[in-house]
Design an enzyme around this catalytic site. Structure first.
Site, PDB file in Angstrom:
ATOM      1  N   TYR A 125       0.672  -1.179  -0.010  1.00 42.18           N
ATOM      2  CA  TYR A 125      -0.020   0.050  -0.038  1.00 42.18           C
ATOM      3  C   TYR A 125       0.877   1.186   0.106  1.00 42.18           C
ATOM      4  O   TYR A 125       1.584   1.720   0.980  1.00 42.18           O
ATOM      5  CB  TYR A 125      -0.989  -0.167   1.239  1.00 42.18           C
ATOM      6  CG  TYR A 125      -1.877  -0.980   0.989  1.00 42.18           C
ATOM      7  CD1 TYR A 125      -2.052  -1.829   0.060  1.00 42.18           C
ATOM      8  CD2 TYR A 125      -2.731  -1.454   2.261  1.00 42.18           C
ATOM      9  CE1 TYR A 125      -3.035  -2.981   0.046  1.00 42.18           C
ATOM     10  CE2 TYR A 125      -3.712  -2.253   2.379  1.00 42.18           C
ATOM     11  CZ  TYR A 125      -3.721  -3.394   1.163  1.00 42.18           C
ATOM     12  OH  TYR A 125      -4.930  -4.156   1.265  1.00 42.18           O
ATOM     13  N   HIS A 179      -0.170 -11.727   1.017  1.00 42.60           N
ATOM     14  CA  HIS A 179      -1.172 -10.728   0.333  1.00 42.60           C
ATOM     15  C   HIS A 179      -1.814 -11.813  -0.982  1.00 42.60           C
ATOM     16  O   HIS A 179      -3.196 -11.311  -0.987  1.00 42.60           O
ATOM     17  CB  HIS A 179      -0.612  -9.790  -0.235  1.00 42.60           C
ATOM     18  CG  HIS A 179      -1.349  -8.563  -0.490  1.00 42.60           C
ATOM     19  ND1 HIS A 179      -1.033  -7.377  -0.374  1.00 42.60           N
ATOM     20  CD2 HIS A 179      -2.490  -8.484  -0.693  1.00 42.60           C
ATOM     21  CE1 HIS A 179      -2.036  -6.466  -0.367  1.00 42.60           C
ATOM     22  NE2 HIS A 179      -3.060  -7.040  -0.700  1.00 42.60           N
TER      23      HIS A 179
END
Ligand SMILES: NC(=O)c1ccc[n+]([C@@H]2O[C@H](COP(=O)([O-])OP(=O)(O)OC[C@H]3O[C@@H](n4cnc5c(N)ncnc54)[C@H](OP(=O)(O)O)[C@@H]3O)[C@@H](O)[C@H]2O)c1
Length: 333
Positions: free
Chosen positions: A82, A143
């Site tokens: 992110y 992820h």
């Protein structure tokens, strides 16, 4: 002279007070986290600002985070990808400024799908912990799977980190049932306690069998995009059109034909919310929570955090959630 009734007599004479349904059941602290005896909070805020991370986006995400902490949102979710570390760094900076004794939110972060070799996993957690200013995180998630890296190699490294106390528990994200099975089989002592996937009232076909599997195997299912990027707040049902960026990150949900169909369903859900006098996001979030799923919502403004926290506090009646299920399942004309 009449004597005052004794306390026992008063108790006997008093009409029995009927506790509201469910009032005698204490609210559970969250969802059981595997066999650890610890709990996963029931909902939280995610710190992804789409792919943008311009200065303005970062400032708005930061003010959303401040508001979430003020309002005691119990869980914060981030990832090394992110904003290529900016989200974790921002979170670390904000947590470092917290007053001593302030409630500590539950933290999850993720190793990128591009870093699943054992040495990369070890380097990634070091980077994440450094940016977060922590010695460990509550759950560390893979992820997304990488078909080019054997899952046993990644899970071996994750288990090492768990044994070393750098991560409280092991999770995964965007894993299908066979991938979950392979990941669990690769672990010697540890268990997979979390799978984070896209799941909401409008986008549920792929998630439903995964949700069933997770329930049966005591894996906490974390639902991302629980508000369908705003569509389940009643947005995009009038004049406002989703931006190209929102469309890009909403996967197939906002593609032309499908979007028109989902808007139709969202309108029916909004009418249901109006009829039941509850906010539409209350239905979206508690439809997930009723299945034992923990929603992780997004917010780019503090007012959105306020609206979601307030919606979370309103639990619609089961009959309303049953009706929402029927609408989303296409069983209501
Ligand atoms: N594991 C993964 O692969 C993965 C993938 C995606 C997301 N996630 C996680 O899940 C989190 C949430 O994902 P998401 O952003 O897709 O979730 P979402 O909650 O479905 O969408 C959030 C967006 O909805 C809009 N919104 C929220 N509250 C609103 C309100 N009260 N009124 C009007 N609009 C409102 C805002 O859009 P605007 O910002 O456009 O105003 C906000 O950014 C992410 O931050 C991340 O932590 C994980």
């Amino acid at each position: 002279m009449a004597r005052a009734p004794t306390r026992a007599a008063r108790r006997k004479a008093a009409p029995p007070t009927k506790a509201p349904k469910g009032a005698d059941r204490p609210t559970p602290p969250g969802l059981p986290l595997g066999r650890s005896g610890r709990f996963h909070p029931p909902y939280g805020l995610g710190l992804w600002a789409l792919g943008r991370w311009t200065k303005e986006d970062e400032a708005r995400t930061r003010s959303s985070l401040d508001r979430a902490l003020e309002r005691n949102v119990p869980w914060l979710d981030t990832a090394e990808v992110y904003g290529t570390g900016r989200s974790e760094r921002m979170l670390g900076d904000v947590l470092a400024l917290r007053a001593e004794g302030a409630p500590r939110p539950f933290l999850t972060t993720k190793v990128s799908w591009e870093h699943l070799r054992a040495a990369q996993v070890r380097a990634s957690i070091q980077g994440s912990l450094q940016r977060l200013g922590r010695s460990s995180v509550d759950v560390y998630l893979v992820h997304a799977p990488d078909p080019h890296v054997p899952i046993a190699e990644t899970m071996g490294a994750m288990e090492e980190l768990w044994k070393a106390g750098k991560i409280g528990a092991i999770g995964v994200s965007n894993f299908t049932v066979p991938q979950l099975e392979a990941a669990q089989a690769a672990l010697k002592e540890a268990e997979i306690v979390v799978n984070q996937i896209r799941f909401n009232l409008l986008d549920r076909a792929e998630a439903t069998p995964i949700a069933r599997y997770c329930r049966e195997h005591r894996i906490v299912l974390e639902a991302y995009t629980p508000l369908a990027r705003g569509l389940l707040t009643g947005r995009y049902l009038g004049r406002e059109k989703p931006s190209a960026e929102v469309r890009r990150y909403a996967h197939s949900m906002f593609e032309a034909d499908r979007f028109a169909e989902l808007q139709g369903t969202a309108r029916k859900l909004r009418d249901l919310a109006d009829e039941a006098k509850v906010p539409l996001p209350s239905i979206a979030l508690h439809w997930l929570a009723r299945q034992g799923v923990a929603p992780v919502f997004g917010a780019s403004r503090p007012e959105q955090v306020d609206a979601v926290v307030e919606a979370w506090a309103i639990r619609p009646a089961d009959a309303v959630l049953d009706r929402a299920e029927a609408i989303a399942g296409g069983r209501v004309a």
